[in-house]
Design a protein around this motif. Structure first.
Motif, PDB file in Angstrom:
ATOM      1  N   UNK A   1       9.759  -8.540 -22.195  1.00 26.70           N
ATOM      2  CA  UNK A   1      10.458  -7.752 -23.218  1.00 26.70           C
ATOM      3  C   UNK A   1      10.680  -6.291 -22.820  1.00 26.70           C
ATOM      4  N   UNK A   2      10.081  -5.864 -21.695  1.00 26.03           N
ATOM      5  CA  UNK A   2      10.168  -4.432 -21.366  1.00 26.03           C
ATOM      6  C   UNK A   2      10.755  -4.170 -19.980  1.00 26.03           C
ATOM      7  N   UNK A   3      10.985  -5.205 -19.175  1.00 23.73           N
ATOM      8  CA  UNK A   3      11.577  -5.012 -17.857  1.00 23.73           C
ATOM      9  C   UNK A   3      10.624  -4.355 -16.870  1.00 23.73           C
ATOM     10  N   UNK A   4      11.190  -3.853 -15.785  1.00 18.87           N
ATOM     11  CA  UNK A   4      10.395  -3.192 -14.766  1.00 18.87           C
ATOM     12  C   UNK A   4       9.553  -4.141 -13.936  1.00 18.87           C
ATOM     13  N   UNK A   5       8.814  -3.570 -12.989  1.00 17.65           N
ATOM     14  CA  UNK A   5       7.930  -4.339 -12.101  1.00 17.65           C
ATOM     15  C   UNK A   5       8.686  -5.506 -11.473  1.00 17.65           C
ATOM     16  N   UNK A   6       9.870  -5.226 -10.978  1.00 17.46           N
ATOM     17  CA  UNK A   6      10.784  -6.286 -10.547  1.00 17.46           C
ATOM     18  C   UNK A   6      10.190  -7.199  -9.479  1.00 17.46           C
ATOM     19  N   UNK A   7       9.633  -6.632  -8.433  1.00 21.88           N
ATOM     20  CA  UNK A   7       9.133  -7.455  -7.338  1.00 21.88           C
ATOM     21  C   UNK A   7       7.953  -8.309  -7.779  1.00 21.88           C
ATOM     22  N   UNK A   8       7.024  -7.703  -8.489  1.00 18.38           N
ATOM     23  CA  UNK A   8       5.837  -8.441  -8.915  1.00 18.38           C
ATOM     24  C   UNK A   8       6.205  -9.548  -9.894  1.00 18.38           C
ATOM     25  N   UNK A   9       7.014  -9.206 -10.901  1.00 15.54           N
ATOM     26  CA  UNK A   9       7.445 -10.216 -11.876  1.00 15.54           C
ATOM     27  C   UNK A   9       8.166 -11.374 -11.182  1.00 15.54           C
ATOM     28  N   UNK A  10       9.103 -11.036 -10.321  1.00  9.31           N
ATOM     29  CA  UNK A  10       9.914 -12.066  -9.681  1.00  9.31           C
ATOM     30  C   UNK A  10       9.086 -12.926  -8.735  1.00  9.31           C
ATOM     31  N   UNK A  11       8.136 -12.308  -8.032  1.00 13.44           N
ATOM     32  CA  UNK A  11       7.301 -13.076  -7.105  1.00 13.44           C
ATOM     33  C   UNK A  11       6.426 -14.069  -7.848  1.00 13.44           C
ATOM     34  N   UNK A  12       5.953 -13.698  -9.023  1.00  9.06           N
ATOM     35  CA  UNK A  12       5.119 -14.606  -9.810  1.00  9.06           C
ATOM     36  C   UNK A  12       5.973 -15.688 -10.484  1.00  9.06           C
ATOM     37  N   UNK A  13       7.181 -15.337 -10.913  1.00  7.47           N
ATOM     38  CA  UNK A  13       8.080 -16.343 -11.470  1.00  7.47           C
ATOM     39  C   UNK A  13       8.424 -17.392 -10.414  1.00  7.47           C
ATOM     40  N   UNK A  14       8.662 -16.937  -9.180  1.00  4.91           N
ATOM     41  CA  UNK A  14       8.942 -17.865  -8.085  1.00  4.91           C
ATOM     42  C   UNK A  14       7.724 -18.728  -7.781  1.00  4.91           C
ATOM     43  N   UNK A  15       6.546 -18.131  -7.820  1.00  5.96           N
ATOM     44  CA  UNK A  15       5.319 -18.892  -7.604  1.00  5.96           C
ATOM     45  C   UNK A  15       5.167 -19.978  -8.660  1.00  5.96           C
ATOM     46  N   UNK A  16       5.461 -19.654  -9.900  1.00  5.32           N
ATOM     47  CA  UNK A  16       5.355 -20.648 -10.968  1.00  5.32           C
ATOM     48  C   UNK A  16       6.251 -21.856 -10.701  1.00  5.32           C
ATOM     49  N   UNK A  17       7.443 -21.620 -10.191  1.00  5.27           N
ATOM     50  CA  UNK A  17       8.355 -22.713  -9.870  1.00  5.27           C
ATOM     51  C   UNK A  17       7.781 -23.582  -8.752  1.00  5.27           C
TER      52      UNK A  17
ATOM     53  N   UNK B   1       0.820  -1.212   0.000  1.00  8.53           N
ATOM     54  CA  UNK B   1       0.000   0.000   0.000  1.00  8.53           C
ATOM     55  C   UNK B   1       0.853   1.261   0.000  1.00  8.53           C
ATOM     56  N   UNK B   2       2.044   1.155   0.557  1.00  8.17           N
ATOM     57  CA  UNK B   2       2.922   2.322   0.641  1.00  8.17           C
ATOM     58  C   UNK B   2       3.824   2.490  -0.566  1.00  8.17           C
ATOM     59  N   UNK B   3       3.712   1.596  -1.558  1.00  5.83           N
ATOM     60  CA  UNK B   3       4.622   1.664  -2.694  1.00  5.83           C
ATOM     61  C   UNK B   3       3.923   1.452  -4.018  1.00  5.83           C
ATOM     62  N   UNK B   4       4.725   1.356  -5.088  1.00  6.65           N
ATOM     63  CA  UNK B   4       4.226   1.146  -6.441  1.00  6.65           C
ATOM     64  C   UNK B   4       5.136   0.137  -7.130  1.00  6.65           C
ATOM     65  N   UNK B   5       4.655  -0.537  -8.172  1.00  6.93           N
ATOM     66  CA  UNK B   5       5.544  -1.413  -8.938  1.00  6.93           C
ATOM     67  C   UNK B   5       6.752  -0.625  -9.445  1.00  6.93           C
ATOM     68  N   UNK B   6       7.941  -1.217  -9.311  1.00  3.09           N
ATOM     69  CA  UNK B   6       9.168  -0.485  -9.653  1.00  3.09           C
ATOM     70  C   UNK B   6       9.356  -0.408 -11.173  1.00  3.09           C
ATOM     71  N   UNK B   7       9.728   0.752 -11.635  1.00  2.43           N
ATOM     72  CA  UNK B   7      10.049   0.918 -13.051  1.00  2.43           C
ATOM     73  C   UNK B   7      11.546   0.789 -13.313  1.00  2.43           C
ATOM     74  N   UNK B   8      12.342   0.849 -12.253  1.00  2.26           N
ATOM     75  CA  UNK B   8      13.797   0.776 -12.421  1.00  2.26           C
ATOM     76  C   UNK B   8      14.423   0.090 -11.216  1.00  2.26           C
ATOM     77  N   UNK B   9      15.651  -0.377 -11.383  1.00  6.54           N
ATOM     78  CA  UNK B   9      16.378  -1.017 -10.285  1.00  6.54           C
ATOM     79  C   UNK B   9      16.579  -0.059  -9.120  1.00  6.54           C
ATOM     80  N   UNK B  10      16.748   1.210  -9.433  1.00  5.23           N
ATOM     81  CA  UNK B  10      16.993   2.198  -8.375  1.00  5.23           C
ATOM     82  C   UNK B  10      15.779   2.384  -7.463  1.00  5.23           C
ATOM     83  N   UNK B  11      14.602   1.911  -7.912  1.00  6.72           N
ATOM     84  CA  UNK B  11      13.389   2.067  -7.108  1.00  6.72           C
ATOM     85  C   UNK B  11      13.157   0.906  -6.150  1.00  6.72           C
ATOM     86  N   UNK B  12      14.011  -0.117  -6.215  1.00 15.93           N
ATOM     87  CA  UNK B  12      13.824  -1.289  -5.355  1.00 15.93           C
ATOM     88  C   UNK B  12      14.011  -0.923  -3.882  1.00 15.93           C
TER      89      UNK B  12
END
Length: 221
Positions: free
Chosen positions: A130-146, A70-81
């Motif tokens: 193909x476009x990057x970004x959304x690091x936490x969300x993408x990675x959390x779903x990739x981990x879930x798939x595994x 709630x306090x954040x947003x999907x990251x658009x760059x590594x610097x936003x992690x």
């Protein structure tokens, strides 16, 4: 299908799936944080809520997730992690469903077909990124798939007719996506539920452990 357990049944997709199943005269057990205090970030709560259920359920549908705290947003760059934000996304999107899956063997039948379906997301696909970004969300779903893939292998040893899959519902018009839908075509929750249940009903043994979209098309890992 005679019985189903819906995790996240107060959310847009979860509620629509539960409603559709009940309309089809399926006996539905609903669990959610807002109604039942089912907090997937609390292992004790998950255990307490699931241990009181007897089952067996022909379908376990896990419909939980956040795009960002709630306090954040999907990251658009590594610097936003941010450490805490990333940890929270993984806690809900990956660890939460994994804790539910850890109870699945007891909650599904051994002598007939059963499906354990978890909502994932196409953006969790590494091959499709193909476009990057959304690091936490993408990675959390990739981990879930595994985790889903591994769970399918394990459940298949003791529950020969079980299927365990990750599903992408498309972009659904819910508060979850309202701020980020952008130019993506959205569908109402009821239509998404119909699509997902159609996919679930059509699953065959060879589909277990896979990652599929709302049209039953396989998504690359």
């Amino acid at each position: 299908m005679k019985s189903a357990l819906i995790i996240g049944a107060s959310g847009g997709i979860g509620a629509a799936v539960a409603d559709q199943l009940e309309a089809d005269r399926v006996d539905v057990t609903r669990l959610s944080r807002s109604v039942d205090g089912f907090d997937v970030s609390n292992p004790a709560t998950v255990a307490r809520c699931l241990d009181r259920l007897d089952g067996p359920f022909d379908l376990i549908f896990i419909s939980i997730g956040i795009l960002a705290p709630l306090t954040g947003r999907p990251e658009k760059s590594l610097s936003a992690l941010k450490h805490d934000d990333m940890a929270r996304v993984f806690q809900v999107n990956t660890i939460g469903p994994a804790l539910v899956l850890s109870h699945a063997a007891r909650l599904i039948p051994k002598d007939r077909r059963a499906v354990v379906a978890t909502l994932s997301a196409r953006v969790g696909s590494i091959g499709d990124n193909q476009i990057g970004g959304w690091y936490s969300y993408r990675a959390s779903k990739a981990a879930l798939n595994q985790i889903v893939h591994g769970a399918a292998i394990e459940l298949g040893r003791s529950h020969k007719e079980s299927l365990c899959v990750a599903l992408h519902p498309g972009t659904v018009a819910t508060p979850f996506t309202a701020e980020y839908a952008g130019r993506h075509k959205t569908v109402p929750p009821q239509e998404a539920a119909e699509n997902l249940l159609r996919v679930i009903k059509a699953l065959k043994p060879e589909h277990t452990g896979g990652f599929y979209d709302y049209a039953a098309k396989e998504i690359p890992w």
